[in-house]
Design a protein around this motif. Sequence first.
Motif: not given
Lengths: 495, 507, 156
Positions: A214-218
């Motif tokens: 999720l962090l990467f996607l955000f």
Amino acid sequence: MSYTPELALALLLIIPLVASVLIPLCRRHANIREAVTLISAALLLANVIYLVKIVAGGARPELHLGTFAGKFEIKFVLEPLGAVFAAIASSLWIINTLFSIGYMRGNEEKNQTRFYAFVAIAIAASMGIAASGNLITLFVFYEVLTLSTFPLVTHKGDAKAKRGGTIYALILMGTSLGLLLPAVIGVQVIAGTTDFMVGGVLEGKASMLAVSILLFLFAFGIGKAALMPVHPWLPNAMVAPTPVSALLHAVAVVKAGVFTMLKVVTYTFGPAIATGSSMSTILSWVAAFSIVIASIIAMRQDNLKKRLAYSTVSQLSYVTLGAMLATGYAIIGGALQIIMHAWGKITLFMCAGAIYTVAHRGEISKLNGLGRTMPWVFGAFLVGSLSIIGAPPMGGSWPKFFLMAGAIDSEKAILLAALIVSSILNVIYLIPIAVRGFMRPPDDPAKDAVIAIERKKHRWVIIPPVLTALGAFILFFFAGDMTDFLMPILPGGEF
Amino acid sequence: MGMLEFFPEWLQYHGAALAVVLPLLMGAICAILPSERLAWITTLIVVSICTVTAFGLLLVTFGGESVIYKMGGWDPPKGISYVIDGLNTPVIFLISAMALLTTLYGLPSVVAEVEPKKRAPFYGAFLIGVAGLLGMVVTGDAFNVFVFLEVSSISTYVLVAMGASRDRRALAAAYRYLILGSIGATFFVIGLGFLYMETGTLNMADIGRKLQELEGGSRVAMVAFGFITVGLGLKLAMFPLHMWLPGAYAHAPSFVTVFLASTATKAALYLMLRFSFTVFDVSFDYVLTVVTYLFTGLGCAAMVLGSLQAIFQTDARRTLAYSSVAQVGYMLLGVGMATSLGLTAGYVHLLNHAVIKGALFFALGAFWYRYGITRTEDFAGLGKMMPWTMGAFTLGGLSLIGVPLTAGFISKLQLAEAALQRGWGWAVFVIMATSILAIIYIGRLILTAYFQAPPEIDGEVVKRNEAPLMMLIPMWILVALSITIGVNSDFVVQAGQMAAEVLGGIS
Amino acid sequence: MFSAIFENFHYTIVIILMMTGLYVVFSSGNLIKKLVGLSVFQTSVFLLYISIGKVRGGQPPILVDDHSSGGEHASAATNLLAGAAEVPAGGAHHASDVLYSNPLPHVLILTAIVVGVATLAIGLALTVRIREVYGSIEEDVINEIDYRYNLEGTDS
């Protein structure tokens, strides 16, 4: 209907939207049209000031607009971070409108009605982002902002504008649909809600892998935050008229990006970000890398707007860095950076626009001695530069201080080094511009004399940057108040 | 549902038959009417009645009821019964409402694209096509499905071939469609034969019950399912069986293209749902395998390859046709998840896509009407030449991409959420990657229209010439609908949930 | 192995016809031949349906006298339908002792034959029109003409 906080919240969107409808109606009367913009901007600012006061008192006005697509809800909640963003966007809308009037008339741009109407829609979208109460609402307005600024970026309508606009739309929409939307839905599936809550919603629900993904996607999905390598839209968007660059690419669009980043980290991840600590560390390095590399690229640009664009890429990554460090100091530092950089960078852009309007020059190498004919503009430019660099007593010094404290807090010395190197690079690529204007002898004194006469016609491109430069200076003394105001966004309400 | 009071009791019961029989009869009459204007008015009245009826039926099922209409008073399973339930009423309404909008649009469009003496038969064929589509959706008898499938197909071949007066390639396209369509229908009927061998009945509910008792049945039932899947797959343009679609969409009269794009494949997809989930059931291993692996796999292949092919087309209609292949893939992906959420998402996309594609093809038809434009490169300057039509196209295109506040966004949101819920993270990326491909193929058209100057003919810049009001109204109704769904999609999602409830699916 | 084929020889014929028909549709470039293939393919399905209606030892389903009385079975047709629908094909025992063949598949296939004829008619009509416009009924030639038209982008 009495004036309640909820109504004020609704007015955040309504005022600019009404303006965007009224502006095309008044297209035959330029003065009335501009008056509509100015009056709406003033009303919006008054409204925002009222809301800021309420939020400072601890209230969190809420507004539910109903659900769409089953579980997803359109919901507005104003909290300190959003109030700050709304305050920046609305206050700078006024100043920028004054500047736009000067610039658009001074350069005799076509389709001015379309320009003002879409700026109003973009402001509405920014307000929507600022007041969004959950991720899906934020996403909706994020996309509206991209679309409403597309006609602004491509305002000139020629091949170059088309190319720039294509890159702009493709990167921003590609990243948001391809990465940000899956992340938003992922949060919904994992946490069962996308609401913004102090302390986050993912705590204890998401595994390390999920948080990391999720962090990467955000981080990369929020293309507006221009983290390398999704930054190329920013320099390409410089084909737009300067008021657009100033308002949207120093204030609304890019700030919407980093604002989203901060909001996600504080209200969606919260302390849960620690579960994905290796990913956040990697991303903070990416941010540090962006800071330094973009500064180096900026040094090599001769086109003033391009140089400022890369400088923006670099400065935005400060906020991303703060978000990824996720300590109290770093997050407050990131939030302060949003404010200070907005005032500093809009000053620089408006100065660039003023120089272009008055002297028709866009290259730094041609600015020799121009400071003597345009002392106010170059003075404002110098003040703005100092604020960006972070030299006291300019507003920009505080975020740098907090971010460094954050880096020390999380014991990442290499990031501290990156921040220091970047400040030095900032000095190298910004200060010489003002110095060139004041110190070097003019290339062609006769031409400059003509410009000195020309200058008097263009009052409205010169006054706004001076005002914002003043603002960048005054803000230095209000950092304490702003920190107090922002404190509630941290879990526990302290560093 | 207070609105239901406006519909008399008899209409709520007999409506199912009325909506099929009326256009069927009037189609025959329409074909021999002497005047084209009279034929148009007849068509308009008939499809209006159908739409009102369908709306009434929709309200009935929204009220949570279902109706079984016994044709001729024969009790099922011996007699043919028409079934009105949550699964088919939205599709019935979609078909009749789209028929109404296209008829309005047809007034200028058909005059421009069909030879004068063929116009009355054209409307006749159209009405019979409508009857066929409505029939195959409304009937509860498996063999009756085949009959109506062929009724709608045969009239569609004729309608596509009518494009010959403006583009002779319509003939070859219609021929190709005829060959493949007939093979598809024959496969379907072979499947029905096997199904009859296994269960000894043709009533769909009855077959479903018998198969449940047999716990899926023997190999004969499996073979039947295979044939039915392939047969319907051809009709709904499931990925490798879509070859007929681009030609038929590209060369048919605009009127026909709009109607086909927004209803024909949708009705076939509805049948696929009906057969896979209620006649057969996902509790049978072989059905679950086909649904999970075949539908999903082919759906994803369609999404990626269809979108890629759309990018490389030089003809705007072909671009949208390949995009339709890709969009069918989205629906199949949702269906392939076989969960309640997935089915809802697939069904919602079925409805949304009909609205979106309808609007886009309406706009393309208007471009052809005014300037004879179908090729991508000729889009230059359309933003200035036809601002309202191009505006509708732009909004429709954004919806196709899946921009927030449009219907397309709701579809993608639902699909992605369903995929994550099913644990299919990869599917989300396929969905989003193909959205980006959609940005490219739609963006290309929009950019050409707005950023290139209108062409010059004999040294004079082509002047603004907006489409007639009769074209703009249906076009903008669909655009407004797409945006309304984007802002508040409750009723569409509710329809999807209603359908998913009928279908069941895996938990 | 062989006995299985001979016992079900009607299926063998159906399969042979079906495959022949499909092969002709796909392999032939001539539009008329394609239609011939399509018809063969469809006919094989008719045979399939008719053959499944056959019941070993069954009589033709014609009722000589109406032996049912009262309102329960109003007509002969109802009886037949009842017999066909209630018992799986292959063993249609009627209420009476006479064994009838199942008539339903025949009825169904009548409809399918009509549909097949309609399709064939349209196919032939289209072929005639194609011949008029393109001057050929060979698929290769038509594709060639269309391809060139696509390249040049003008109407001939």
